[in-house]
Structure formats: C-alpha cells, structure tokens
Design an enzyme around this catalytic site. Structure first.
Site, short mmCIF file in Angstrom:
data_model
loop_
_atom_site.label_atom_id
_atom_site.label_comp_id
_atom_site.label_asym_id
_atom_site.label_seq_id
_atom_site.Cartn_x
_atom_site.Cartn_y
_atom_site.Cartn_z
N LYS A 99 3.62 -12.37 1.96
CA LYS A 99 3.36 -12.25 3.40
C LYS A 99 1.89 -12.13 3.77
CE LYS A 99 4.32 -7.30 4.21
NZ LYS A 99 5.25 -6.39 4.87
N GLY B 115 3.25 -9.49 -6.43
CA GLY B 115 2.70 -8.43 -7.26
C GLY B 115 3.09 -8.64 -8.72
N ARG C 17 8.30 9.78 -10.95
CA ARG C 17 7.75 8.78 -11.87
C ARG C 17 6.60 9.36 -12.69
NH1 ARG C 17 3.24 4.93 -11.23
NH2 ARG C 17 2.72 6.09 -9.36
N ARG D 294 2.87 15.24 -10.85
CA ARG D 294 2.25 15.06 -9.53
C ARG D 294 2.86 15.91 -8.42
NH1 ARG D 294 1.29 8.52 -9.67
NH2 ARG D 294 -0.47 8.69 -11.08
N GLU E 121 8.71 -2.13 -7.67
CA GLU E 121 8.85 -0.89 -6.88
C GLU E 121 9.99 -0.95 -5.88
OE1 GLU E 121 5.08 0.72 -5.61
OE2 GLU E 121 6.06 2.18 -4.30
N GLU F 18 -2.96 10.91 -18.83
CA GLU F 18 -2.69 11.28 -17.44
C GLU F 18 -1.63 12.37 -17.42
OE1 GLU F 18 -2.03 7.86 -14.98
OE2 GLU F 18 -4.01 7.07 -15.38
N GLN G 249 -5.15 1.69 -9.99
CA GLN G 249 -6.43 2.06 -10.59
C GLN G 249 -6.29 2.49 -12.03
OE1 GLN G 249 -7.83 5.31 -8.21
NE2 GLN G 249 -8.33 4.05 -6.45
#
Ligand SMILES: Cc1cc2nc3c(=O)[nH]c(=O)nc-3n(C[C@H](O)[C@H](O)[C@H](O)COP(=O)(O)OP(=O)(O)OC[C@H]3O[C@@H](n4cnc5c(N)ncnc54)[C@H](O)[C@@H]3O)c2cc1C
Length: 530
Positions: A45, A24, A380, A285, A369, A124, A57
C-alpha cells in the site's frame, strides 16, 4: 493462469496464481519460495520498504553460536510467552530459524562481525545467551533490501506499490482474491488461486506507537470480515523505551542498548530496575514497561536511559541511527540521559494460522505479524519477530505452492476458544469515532494497565463505532484505514475484557494473578455472516 490485466471502466482487473498482500519480511520470503511455481503478484500500500520490517533495529534471533542451541532458544521463547506459546510452533521457529538465517547470509545480508570474522551477536532481554544477529541498528532495512533485490530478479513476479487491499473476495466460503484501491483513486480486483495476508501489525491503533503509518491492522480486518478466525488479540507488546521528547517523533530506542549495558535511571539517578526485577534492565519487556510507568508515577518525573558509563565512540558506531534520532532531538546518546516512555510495539495476536499459514478460510494464508500461530504466546521474546516472518513466510509460500493438491486445510493453532460476533444486532446504536478518538481511547483504556470498567467502556464504544461502519468494502483509502482501526481496536478491547487474569503483556489491575486453571487457552472471535 497467466498474469493478465484488463480494465473494465474504472475497475482494473488482474489475475495471478499467487497473490501476496504486503512487502515486509514475511511477504518477500514467501515470494522467494514461490519462484517458478507460477505468477506472483505483490500488492503493497505504500513504498515497498515501508512497514515494520524496514524499521526493525535490534536484530534477528537465531541459535547460531557455539554456546547456543535451538532447545535453549525454545526455552527462552516459551519462558517469555507466559504459558501460551504453541510448542510445535516454537520448535519450528527455533529449529528451522538458523537454516533460514544462514540462507540470508548466503544471499548477501551483511550482519555485523567481530574482528576475527565471526558473527557479532547481541544479547537482549530474557535471552539467556547472546544470539541476536544485527546489522548495526538497521537490521530490518538490511534484510528487507536483500530480499527485495532477490524477488525483483524473480521471473513471473510483479509488484504493484501504492495499492491498498481493502477487502477479500470470497466465493462459497473460499478466498479467491482481493479488491484494492490505488492512491490515484482507481479501484481494482485481483483473482488469485491462493492469497497470502502479510500485512504486518496494528500499532497505529494506539496513540503512542513505534510503528509506522501503514500498520493499521488491515489484514486482521479483511480476514475477519471474510470469516477467518482471529485469536489472542488481547496480547499487545508495549516497548518500554521510546524517545520521549516533546515535539520529537516517538523513535524506538532498541533493547540492544540495554543489552550493551545501558541503564534505566530515575531523575535522581537511581537504577530502579535493579530493585524492581531480578533480571534488572533485561527483564521481559512487559515488566520493564510497567516498572517505567510506575516509577514515573511514584517520582512525578521522567525516566531515562543512560549510557554515560560506556565508551562514546563505541556507542555511536554501534547505534548510528539511534544516535542520529537523539541528535535531531538535541541529545547525545552517549553523553546525555535520554528520556524514555513505553509505546505500543507488536501485536502477538492476529489471524489464526497453522504452521503452514493456512487460515480458517480456504485459499487464504497468513504469515508474519498479522498472523497468530501462537509462537509468541502472551509475550514475544525480543528479536523473534523478524525470525517469525522469515520462517513462517517461507512455510506459507511452500504451502501455497502445494495449495491445489493440499486439501487438508486449516489445522490450528490448537484449542482456540472462539466466540461469535453478530454484526447486525445493534445497528441503531451506532456511533461515529474519528481515528484519533480510537487511538486515544485505546491508549487510555486498553494499554499497559487494564481493568474491567475502562475495558468495558472502550469495548462498548468501539462496538458501537464498528456497527456504524458502512456496509461492504471501503471505497476510499481513508475509509479503509478508519474501518481497520475501529475493527481491530474493537476486537482487542473485547478480548482484553474477556480475559479475567494477568498474563504476559496483558495486565489486569483488577485480576493481577495468572490463572492457568481457567485461562491457559487461546481466545478468539469469528464473525457470524448475517
Ligand atoms: C521500530 C521497530 C523496531 C523493531 N525492531 C525489531 C527487531 O530488532 N527485531 C525483530 O525481530 N523485530 C523487530 N520489530 C518487529 C518487526 O519489525 C515486525 O514484527 C516484522 O518486521 C513484521 O514483518 P511483516 O512482514 O509481518 O510486516 P511488515 O514488515 O510490517 O510489512 C507489512 C507490509 O504490508 C503492507 N500493507 C499493510 N496493509 C496493507 C494493505 N491493506 N494493502 C497492501 N499492503 C498492505 C505494508 O505496507 C507493508 O509493506 C520492530 C518493529 C518496529 C516498529
């Protein structure tokens, strides 16, 4: 050390200078940093693009706008983190972030732009200004593609895909590589001078998640088993808005939708977030997610995202992936009300790491992460995790380059209150749980609304399942997945039970207040080797 490969019987034996587990954003940015320093081997993997990065996104946050500044970005990050952000880590993130993002642009990342050529920035939840760079609604795929092409061109770098790291190899308390399993049933070992754990999150621990299949928390399990400290695992972020249509995948409906004006309404069309929170739909959130669950329970009906008041063409152009996902579920993103519910999304805790990725095990680094630098605290801020992978991936890569000379070792995060776990004391009480059992138990007992009874039950069942895991390294891919889910779920439930207060994403119905006097600290666990 060269990039040697030998095969003794069925055991593949690889040697490298630097081993990176995962592909990643954190892994790839670290790999770029290691260019020219020696041989780099990446084990991943699944397909290289499969991981949370490829699904991201909304975008990547960085203070690049004229009306923004790293100090403002820091204040928003610390505000969302509910008293547990490590401020030096936040300073690194927000001050170094813009440089690394500009570097991504120089390397060809096509972030969306305004007609005048300036960057198009989204707003956001809990951000005080527009600061989220995006590539339509597929930002992670765009960044991952750019980093993937850059590393593919790097001399001395080799990537082995469909190879699952299943256990770290340690000698005298130092990490010196990993054991792995391939999908063809082969087993192997990599010897490395320095190893980076960049295995991403653990959303699969929950029955409802936005995360893909690969996110089983393998990195936390392997590091913990090797003696590394883990921290803050009670803090799991639940994304408030996931497509909730029976039979359709739980596709994430990005926060950027609300940033562009999408409203949350109940079945009667009432905008309930406006009365629930002064920040309305753009509240952090955790508050939005809990408000959605409460509204569903209060009304007995679904809750919806509505973009009906926005221009349909603009909505479809800005959010093509989300529009497609809705269309596949029989809905028009711009014209229909879209049923939503929360799902597990991001793990703030993980393998305790300092600002250069050192863990408490010499030779083992962690970034992205899977790591806990405490940069996100208890919650976060949206779009800060791609930035975290980029900045701390690069820093871990730089620290690995210097590893042989660097004898300073682990330096943080500051002040973790560590408890020890003994593996062998209750062997006889072991219990078998399937992976589905674990996911359902976690969703029922260790999710948005927590209390001592349910947490205690989950922690006890999961501890018994953990004690029942076979000794030694897993010998099959399914065995590794199972061991990871059980171990990480156990550590999360235990941590959530221990923290007797509410803070950020961790909401205890039985102790709803934040208690800074006792709990303004990081808590973690470390395995006592038998
Ligand atoms: C749907 C979705 C949307 C998101 N949107 C955003 C957003 O807009 N902005 C933002 O900042 N963040 C977003 N996030 C979060 C963000 O994508 C992740 O936190 C970030 O990409 C993590 O990067 P990483 O490099 O640490 O891990 P990942 O990208 O998850 O990569 C982990 C890698 O490790 C590999 N791996 C795992 N275990 C093993 C093993 N045992 N052996 C070998 N390889 C292994 C995986 O296959 C994968 O390649 C989103 C997440 C999701 C799921």
């Amino acid at each position: 050390m060269g990039g040697a490969c030998t095969s003794a019987g069925a055991l593949i034996h690889l040697q490298t200078d630097f081993l990176i587990i995962g592909s990643g954003i954190a892994a790839l940015r670290a790999a770029v940093e290691l260019a020219g320093a020696g041989d780099v081997l990446i084990l991943t993997k699944s397909e290289p693009a499969e991981g949370n990065t490829g699904y991201a996104q909304g975008g990547i946050a960085a203070a690049v706008a004229p009306d923004d500044a790293p100090a403002l970005h820091a204040a928003d990050t610390i505000g969302a983190g509910a008293g547990l952000c490590d401020e030096p880590a936040v300073r690194v993130l927000v001050e170094e972030g813009p440089r690394y993002v500009r570097e991504l642009i120089d390397w060809g990342t096509a972030f969306d732009r305004q007609p005048d050529g300036s960057l198009s920035l989204a707003r956001e939840g809990a951000h005080s200004v527009r600061r989220v760079l995006h590539a339509r609604d597929a930002t992670g795929r765009e960044i991952g593609g750019v980093l993937g092409r850059r590393t593919a061109a790097q001399t001395g770098l080799r990537m082995v895909s469909h190879a699952l790291a299943c256990a770290l190899v340690t000698e005298h308390g130092r990490c010196c590589g990993v054991l792995f399993l391939t999908e063809q049933g082969e087993a192997g070992r990599v010897d490395a001078a320095a190893t980076l754990m960049a295995t991403g999150g653990a959303g699969q621990v929950y029955a409802e998640t936005t995360n893909p299949e690969v996110t089983t928390g393998d990195g936390v399990r392997m590091a913990f088993a090797a003696g590394a400290a883990v921290a803050d695992l009670e803090f799991v972020q639940f994304h408030p808005t996931v497509l909730d249509v029976p039979g359709a995948p739980r596709f994430l409906l990005s926060e950027a939708l609300r940033g562009e004006g999408a409203q949350l309404v109940n079945a009667a069309g009432d905008r309930f977030m406006v009365r629930e929170d002064p920040l309305g739909e753009l509240a952090p959130r955790d508050r939005v997610a809990r408000a959605i669950v409460r509204e569903r329970e209060r009304t007995g009906h679904a809750v919806f995202l509505s973009l009906q008041h926005l221009g349909a063409d603009a909505v479809h152009a800005r959010f093509p992936l989300i529009s497609d996902a809705c269309r596949r579920a029989g809905l028009d993103l711009a014209r229909d009300r879209i049923p939503v519910s929360p799902a597990a999304h991001y793990v703030m805790g993980g393998v305790a790491a300092d600002l250069d990725g050192h863990t408490s095990v010499p030779g083992l680094f962690a970034a992205g992460e899977v790591a806990c630098t405490a940069v996100h605290g208890a919650n976060r801020l949206a779009s800060n995790s791609l930035l975290e992978g980029l900045v701390f991936g690069a820093r871990a890569g730089a620290a690995m380059r210097a590893w042989d000379r660097d004898t300073s070792g682990w330096r943080g995060p500051e002040g973790i209150d560590l408890a020890s776990i003994q593996p062998d004391n209750k062997r006889r009480e072991s219990l078998t749980m399937t992976m589905r059992d674990v996911q359902r138990l976690m969703w029922r007992n260790v999710a948005l609304f927590r209390e001592a009874g349910a947490l205690g039950h989950a922690a006890a069942e999961l501890e018994a399942a953990w004690l029942g895991l076979p000794d030694g390294a897993p010998v099959s891919i399914d065995g590794a997945r199972h061991a990871s889910l059980v171990t990480v779920a156990f550590l999360m439930a235990r941590a959530a039970l221990r923290r007797e207060e509410s803070r950020g994403t961790h909401f205890r119905v039985d102790c709803p207040q934040r208690d800074d006097h006792v709990w303004r600290k990081h808590c973690g666990d470390v395995l006592m080797q038998p």
